[in-house]
Design a protein around this motif. Structure first.
Motif, PDB file in Angstrom:
ATOM      1  N   ARG A 165     -38.549  69.024  35.055  1.00 22.67           N
ATOM      2  CA  ARG A 165     -38.207  70.058  35.715  1.00 22.67           C
ATOM      3  C   ARG A 165     -36.718  70.485  35.532  1.00 22.67           C
ATOM      4  NH1 ARG A 165     -41.843  71.209  39.606  1.00 22.67           N
ATOM      5  NH2 ARG A 165     -43.513  69.269  39.464  1.00 22.67           N
ATOM      6  N   GLU A 191     -34.204  65.997  33.194  1.00 22.93           N
ATOM      7  CA  GLU A 191     -35.178  65.154  33.170  1.00 22.93           C
ATOM      8  C   GLU A 191     -36.011  65.697  32.025  1.00 22.93           C
ATOM      9  OE1 GLU A 191     -35.583  65.457  38.028  1.00 22.93           O
ATOM     10  OE2 GLU A 191     -36.615  66.898  36.857  1.00 22.93           O
ATOM     11  N   SER A 218     -40.733  63.964  36.082  1.00 23.84           N
ATOM     12  CA  SER A 218     -41.230  65.342  35.988  1.00 23.84           C
ATOM     13  C   SER A 218     -40.286  66.059  35.331  1.00 23.84           C
ATOM     14  CB  SER A 218     -41.836  66.011  37.614  1.00 23.84           C
ATOM     15  OG  SER A 218     -40.860  65.533  38.157  1.00 23.84           O
ATOM     16  N   ASN A 227     -29.717  50.861  47.719  1.00 22.97           N
ATOM     17  CA  ASN A 227     -30.435  51.825  48.078  1.00 22.97           C
ATOM     18  C   ASN A 227     -32.040  52.005  47.600  1.00 22.97           C
ATOM     19  OD1 ASN A 227     -30.380  54.366  49.198  1.00 22.97           O
ATOM     20  ND2 ASN A 227     -28.398  54.786  48.191  1.00 22.97           N
ATOM     21  N   ARG A 261     -35.589  53.768  48.225  1.00 22.24           N
ATOM     22  CA  ARG A 261     -35.311  55.113  47.503  1.00 22.24           C
ATOM     23  C   ARG A 261     -35.413  55.167  46.058  1.00 22.24           C
ATOM     24  NH1 ARG A 261     -32.236  59.810  46.825  1.00 22.24           N
ATOM     25  NH2 ARG A 261     -30.490  58.303  46.470  1.00 22.24           N
ATOM     26  N   GLU A 275     -23.619  70.273  37.704  1.00 17.37           N
ATOM     27  CA  GLU A 275     -25.171  70.209  37.090  1.00 17.37           C
ATOM     28  C   GLU A 275     -25.842  71.889  36.809  1.00 17.37           C
ATOM     29  OE1 GLU A 275     -25.652  68.087  40.616  1.00 17.37           O
ATOM     30  OE2 GLU A 275     -24.628  66.513  39.311  1.00 17.37           O
ATOM     31  N   TYR A 330     -34.178  61.498  38.954  1.00 12.07           N
ATOM     32  CA  TYR A 330     -34.776  60.952  40.349  1.00 12.07           C
ATOM     33  C   TYR A 330     -36.171  60.784  40.069  1.00 12.07           C
ATOM     34  CZ  TYR A 330     -30.725  61.946  43.213  1.00 12.07           C
ATOM     35  OH  TYR A 330     -29.579  62.014  43.543  1.00 12.07           O
ATOM     36  N   SER A 331     -36.704  61.617  38.951  1.00 13.46           N
ATOM     37  CA  SER A 331     -38.047  61.428  38.429  1.00 13.46           C
ATOM     38  C   SER A 331     -38.274  61.679  37.086  1.00 13.46           C
ATOM     39  CB  SER A 331     -38.964  62.223  39.473  1.00 13.46           C
ATOM     40  OG  SER A 331     -39.028  63.749  39.034  1.00 13.46           O
ATOM     41  N   SER A 376     -46.886  62.386  41.066  1.00 10.81           N
ATOM     42  CA  SER A 376     -46.321  63.683  41.330  1.00 10.81           C
ATOM     43  C   SER A 376     -46.245  64.085  42.874  1.00 10.81           C
ATOM     44  CB  SER A 376     -47.229  64.662  40.679  1.00 10.81           C
ATOM     45  OG  SER A 376     -48.370  64.670  40.972  1.00 10.81           O
ATOM     46  N   ARG A 399     -38.611  70.354  45.972  1.00  7.40           N
ATOM     47  CA  ARG A 399     -38.899  68.965  45.320  1.00  7.40           C
ATOM     48  C   ARG A 399     -37.613  68.315  45.196  1.00  7.40           C
ATOM     49  NH1 ARG A 399     -43.766  67.856  42.521  1.00  7.40           N
ATOM     50  NH2 ARG A 399     -42.825  65.894  41.794  1.00  7.40           N
ATOM     51  N   ASP A 411     -32.000  58.823  54.452  1.00  7.21           N
ATOM     52  CA  ASP A 411     -32.548  57.572  53.767  1.00  7.21           C
ATOM     53  C   ASP A 411     -31.594  56.758  52.926  1.00  7.21           C
ATOM     54  OD1 ASP A 411     -34.595  56.190  52.599  1.00  7.21           O
ATOM     55  OD2 ASP A 411     -35.533  57.725  51.101  1.00  7.21           O
ATOM     56  N   GLY A 412     -30.591  56.681  53.841  1.00  4.97           N
ATOM     57  CA  GLY A 412     -29.306  55.669  53.044  1.00  4.97           C
ATOM     58  C   GLY A 412     -28.332  56.402  52.244  1.00  4.97           C
ATOM     59  N   ILE A 413     -28.469  57.371  51.925  1.00  2.00           N
ATOM     60  CA  ILE A 413     -27.529  58.114  51.307  1.00  2.00           C
ATOM     61  C   ILE A 413     -26.847  59.279  52.023  1.00  2.00           C
ATOM     62  CG2 ILE A 413     -28.237  57.613  48.907  1.00  2.00           C
ATOM     63  CD1 ILE A 413     -29.395  60.475  48.763  1.00  2.00           C
ATOM     64  N   HIS A 419     -42.819  57.999  48.000  1.00  6.08           N
ATOM     65  CA  HIS A 419     -41.738  57.260  48.733  1.00  6.08           C
ATOM     66  C   HIS A 419     -42.342  56.272  49.478  1.00  6.08           C
ATOM     67  CE1 HIS A 419     -38.587  60.070  47.625  1.00  6.08           C
ATOM     68  NE2 HIS A 419     -37.673  59.623  48.467  1.00  6.08           N
ATOM     69  N   MET A 445     -36.644  66.711  48.194  1.00  4.42           N
ATOM     70  CA  MET A 445     -37.446  65.716  48.691  1.00  4.42           C
ATOM     71  C   MET A 445     -37.270  64.507  47.785  1.00  4.42           C
ATOM     72  SD  MET A 445     -40.922  67.598  49.601  1.00  4.42           S
ATOM     73  CE  MET A 445     -41.944  67.146  48.527  1.00  4.42           C
ATOM     74  N   GLU A 446     -36.986  64.432  46.564  1.00  3.77           N
ATOM     75  CA  GLU A 446     -36.507  63.477  45.643  1.00  3.77           C
ATOM     76  C   GLU A 446     -35.166  62.726  46.178  1.00  3.77           C
ATOM     77  OE1 GLU A 446     -38.501  65.052  41.468  1.00  3.77           O
ATOM     78  OE2 GLU A 446     -36.469  64.925  41.677  1.00  3.77           O
ATOM     79  N   ILE A 465     -44.609  63.527  45.912  1.00  7.70           N
ATOM     80  CA  ILE A 465     -43.390  62.730  46.334  1.00  7.70           C
ATOM     81  C   ILE A 465     -43.331  62.060  47.856  1.00  7.70           C
ATOM     82  CG2 ILE A 465     -40.896  63.156  46.630  1.00  7.70           C
ATOM     83  CD1 ILE A 465     -40.977  65.696  44.890  1.00  7.70           C
ATOM     84  N   PRO A 466     -44.105  62.569  48.496  1.00  6.19           N
ATOM     85  CA  PRO A 466     -43.967  61.796  49.925  1.00  6.19           C
ATOM     86  C   PRO A 466     -44.871  60.719  49.680  1.00  6.19           C
ATOM     87  CG  PRO A 466     -44.351  64.179  50.400  1.00  6.19           C
ATOM     88  CD  PRO A 466     -44.342  64.028  48.959  1.00  6.19           C
ATOM     89  N   LEU A 478     -37.533  64.236  53.072  1.00  6.56           N
ATOM     90  CA  LEU A 478     -39.062  64.356  53.382  1.00  6.56           C
ATOM     91  C   LEU A 478     -39.445  64.637  54.792  1.00  6.56           C
ATOM     92  CD1 LEU A 478     -39.750  61.295  51.328  1.00  6.56           C
ATOM     93  CD2 LEU A 478     -40.823  63.491  50.804  1.00  6.56           C
TER      94      LEU A 478
END
Lengths: 637, 103
Positions: free
Chosen positions: A93, A97, A91, A125, A128, A373, A88-89, A207, B45, B75-77, A213, B48-49, A209-210, B53
């Motif tokens: 973590r 990733e 970063s 989607n 997002r 996962e 998803y990003s 970094s 996090r 958010d669409g999912i 988005h 949020m990803e 996130i809000p 949010l």
């Protein structure tokens, strides 16, 4: 609307500075990384690009699976394609990733630093998924943004202005459907042509996130993105599959169907392979001149290969089912339904399918844990999977039960003593698995409050191509990795059974090195009620459980067949009832399977876990067999 | 079809007025606005990803038998969360005077 829209001047700017990381293989003009969030259709795109020219690469220390493939570009040069884990990003973590980040930055020695990025996003989607674009584009690598699932976007009434998005992002954007191939030429065109380095654009604080988005949502709006209507069919199907009553019923039916396929549809195919291997072995034996080499080839190599090949139909059938379930989206629902039950032993819903697979064979089960996962949950599932009664235990169980237990009806005419004993052994293995799971999850593998997060993908029609490629991949992994080990062990065992030679001939098995080993282990297994002959069988069954039947056959000098009355009679003479029950218990618990050990080593990235697992299961088997022997001997006398 | 969350009898929030409501209290079809996530940083996090949010509307969808875990639309999912996790995703409480037990 054209399928591809260029962004910025397509000047053939020289690529980024000389990449660190490993050297680029000879003849490779370009290294292409496929990046995208989970469920964006990354693997479908990768499979469409590379087809059969792909292999799995593993990075040291991590268990994240990488796929590498080669493609030929339109200019005639070859390119290396790297399929990176869904993120998803960027970063770093999670492990996924970290790998994606390291490969893109050229920090790993396994893969050369990519000079081209295919950023694949789900167009249904988009708002997002665009937030990932911020971090990927800031790397400054030549990038094509691939908006996937174009067909679904259209049928659900969504839209996006590709040219506007390309202008905003400063990189070319293509709207395609990787599954149907719609708009596919745009990707090839992009890869074949000169690729522009994205010009720097105003990127948000990645970094945060809000903020990221918000940026993505605004970008989508500016690019005329109208999100598609909710997936109507998914809602309708969920109303059935997640119905409080119908849902669990369907779930049960699916489980029964998978079981039925493993135990009814596979045996005829397995029989066919078994006969084919035997026939070709006989043909080899008859054709080649008599020599030690011929014996090694026929008895060692051929029967070794055969013992692996025979499980292939079961494994492929299992992965056919798993592939259909996963690609259709049902697997996520099954995990949801199973979660509460699995949570009782400290595991989670995603562990259910691998454990179900383990009833066929622990090897595909261990491979199937890749969908989990959470690393600790995944390892716990791997560690308990071999307790499930796999099909290789059946010949052993059948032989001993038939030899020692007379058939009498227990529950009416349908369930006799023998079936009841067999069911009891299945229950014993299940109990051991559940207890071990609780033990592991409350100690070494206790999860750090990692919550269960499961994205529910929309239902989709599985494609033949995707399922076929997956089957091929699993077959390769199974035959390649497990096959080499089991082959080596069978050859080694054959050699051990044939040295030291006596007067140019193979010694009797009792006088061979295997016999010596059997006698050496005899004192440790005497308390279990086993003699040295069983000891030899236990040693050879380290290769694969069912090998003990053949070995005992050889030792007693009779045809090694579970149904053979001769071997049963010999066992009745040589084994007390206590020893027989102890042997069953031993096989229920012990990890006598080289293929499983090899696969666990591969999947956990080292010898630590398979060693622990082997020792734990071995100790449990010894104690269980000891207790069984004492109790039964005291009862029966 | 979508309903705003309302206090109801037996709702855990009714007895503990001070406790903010969480996603856990939503029933199928109800929707609410997320206020904050009360979980460790890395989990926060990750959520949020995925789209959880603050300020986002979340709709409770179907659940596994027994209501746990439950699927949430955001958010669409659709993302499934266990009750124990959902309890840490706190909701913006609507300041409606008809909320049960309001002063």
């Amino acid at each position: 609307m054209s399928a591809i829209a260029g962004g910025g001047p397509a000047s053939a700017t020289p690529g980024p500075p000389v990449p660190p990381g490993s050297a680029r293989p000879a003849g490779i003009s370009r290294v292409i990384a496929v990046v995208g969030p989970p469920n964006s259709g990354k693997s479908t795109l990768f499979n469409r690009l590379t087809g059969l020219r792909q292999k799995v690469a593993n990075f040291p220390g991590v268990t994240v699976e990488q796929k590498l493939g080669r493609i030929r570009l339109s200019d005639g040069t070859a390119a290396l394609v790297v399929d990176l884990p869904g993120v998803y990003s960027l970063s770093p973590r999670s492990e996924d990733e970290q790998v994606t980040h390291d490969v893109l930055m050229g920090l790993t020695s396994e893969v050369p630093r990519p000079d081209t990025v295919l950023l694949i996003l789900d167009s249904t989607n988009l708002a997002r998924h665009l937030s990932l674009a911020a971090s990927v584009l800031s790397l400054g690598l030549p990038t094509l943004v691939v908006l996937n699932m174009a067909d679904e976007l259209k049928t659900r009434g969504g839209d996006v202005d590709v040219a506007a998005l390309a202008a905003r992002l400063g990189v070319p954007v293509a709207l395609i459907s990787a599954a149907s191939g719609e708009g596919w030429e745009a990707v090839l065109q992009f890869l074949g042509g000169s690729i522009a380095v994205p010009r720097p654009i105003d990127l948000p604080v990645i970094s945060d996130i809000p903020k990221c988005h918000q940026w993505a949502a605004r970008l989508g709006k500016e690019a005329g993105y109208s999100p598609p209507a909710p997936p109507l069919w998914t809602r309708r199907l969920d109303a059935v599959f997640l119905h409080p009553v119908a849902g669990p019923a369907i779930f049960g039916l699916v489980v029964v169907a998978v079981f039925q396929a493993i135990f009814s549809a596979a045996p005829p195919l397995m029989d066919l392979i078994d006969r084919g291997v035997a026939a070709s072995g006989e043909w080899l034996a008859a054709t080649l001149p008599a020599s030690l080499f011929r014996d090694l080839l026929v008895q060692g190599v051929w029967s070794g290969v055969g013992s692996v090949l025979v499980f292939l139909p079961q494994i492929l059938l299992l992965f056919l089912f798993l592939g259909l379930l996963e690609d259709s989206g049902y697997l996520a629902r099954a995990a949801l339904i199973a979660d509460r039950t699995m949570a009782k032993v400290g595991l989670q819903g995603k562990s259910f399918i691998p454990l179900l697979s383990a009833y066929a064979c622990a090897v595909p089960a261990v491979l199937a844990t890749r969908t989990i996962e959470n690393k600790r949950d995944r390892f716990a599932t791997i560690l308990i999977a071999p307790f499930m009664t796999c099909s290789a235990r059946l010949p052993v169980y059948t032989l001993i039960i038939a030899a020692f237990l007379p058939e009498r009806p227990v529950l009416g005419p349908l369930v006799g003593t023998r079936a009841a004993a067999l069911l009891g052994l299945y229950a014993l293995g299940f109990l051991a698995a559940v207890t071990t799971a609780r033990l592991l999850k409350s100690s070494v593998l206790r999860s750090e409050k990692t919550p269960f997060l499961l994205e529910m993908p929309p239902y989709r029609m599985p494609t033949l191509r995707q399922v076929g490629l997956r089957l091929l991949d699993r077959a390769k992994v199974f035959l390649g990795r497990a096959g080499t080990v089991i082959l080596g062990v069978s050859v080694a065992l054959w050699v051990l059974a044939h040295v030291p030679p006596k007067a140019g001939h193979a010694p009797k098995i009792a006088d061979s090195l295997v016999g010596t080993i059997g006698r050496a282990v005899a004192p440790t297994i005497e308390p279990l009620g086993f003699n040295w002959k069983i000891g030899v069988g236990l040693v050879t069954s380290l290769a694969a459980r069912e090998v003990i039947v053949g070995t005992l056959g050889t030792i007693y000098g009779i045809e090694g067949d579970a149904d053979a009355g001769g071997l049963q009679a010999a066992l009745r003479r040589d084994l007390t009832p206590g020893g027989a029950v102890a042997l069953l218990v031993f096989f229920a618990f012990a990890m006598q399977c080289m293929s499983t050990i090899a696969v666990v080593r591969r999947e956990t990235g080292g010898w630590r876990w398979p060693a622990l697992q082997f020792a734990y299961m071995g100790v449990l088997a010894w104690i269980g067999a000891f207790v069984a022997n004492r109790v039964v001997t005291a009862l029966v006398g | 079809m979508r309903r705003r969350f309302r206090y109801r009898k037996g709702s855990p929030a009714k007895d503990q007025q001070k406790e903010p409501l969480s996603l856990r209290d939503l029933r199928q079809g109800e929707e609410a606005v997320l206020e904050k996530i009360d979980l460790p940083d890395d989990v926060c996090r990750r959520l949020m990803e995925m789209g959880f949010l603050p300020g986002t509307r979340v709709v409770a969808a179907r659940a596994a038998p027994g209501g746990d875990p439950r699927v949430f639309r955001v958010d669409g999912i659709e993302v499934a969360l266990r009750r124990e996790t959902a309890a840490h995703l706190l909701l913006r409480v609507p300041h409606t005077p008809n909320a049960a037990g309001a002063p």
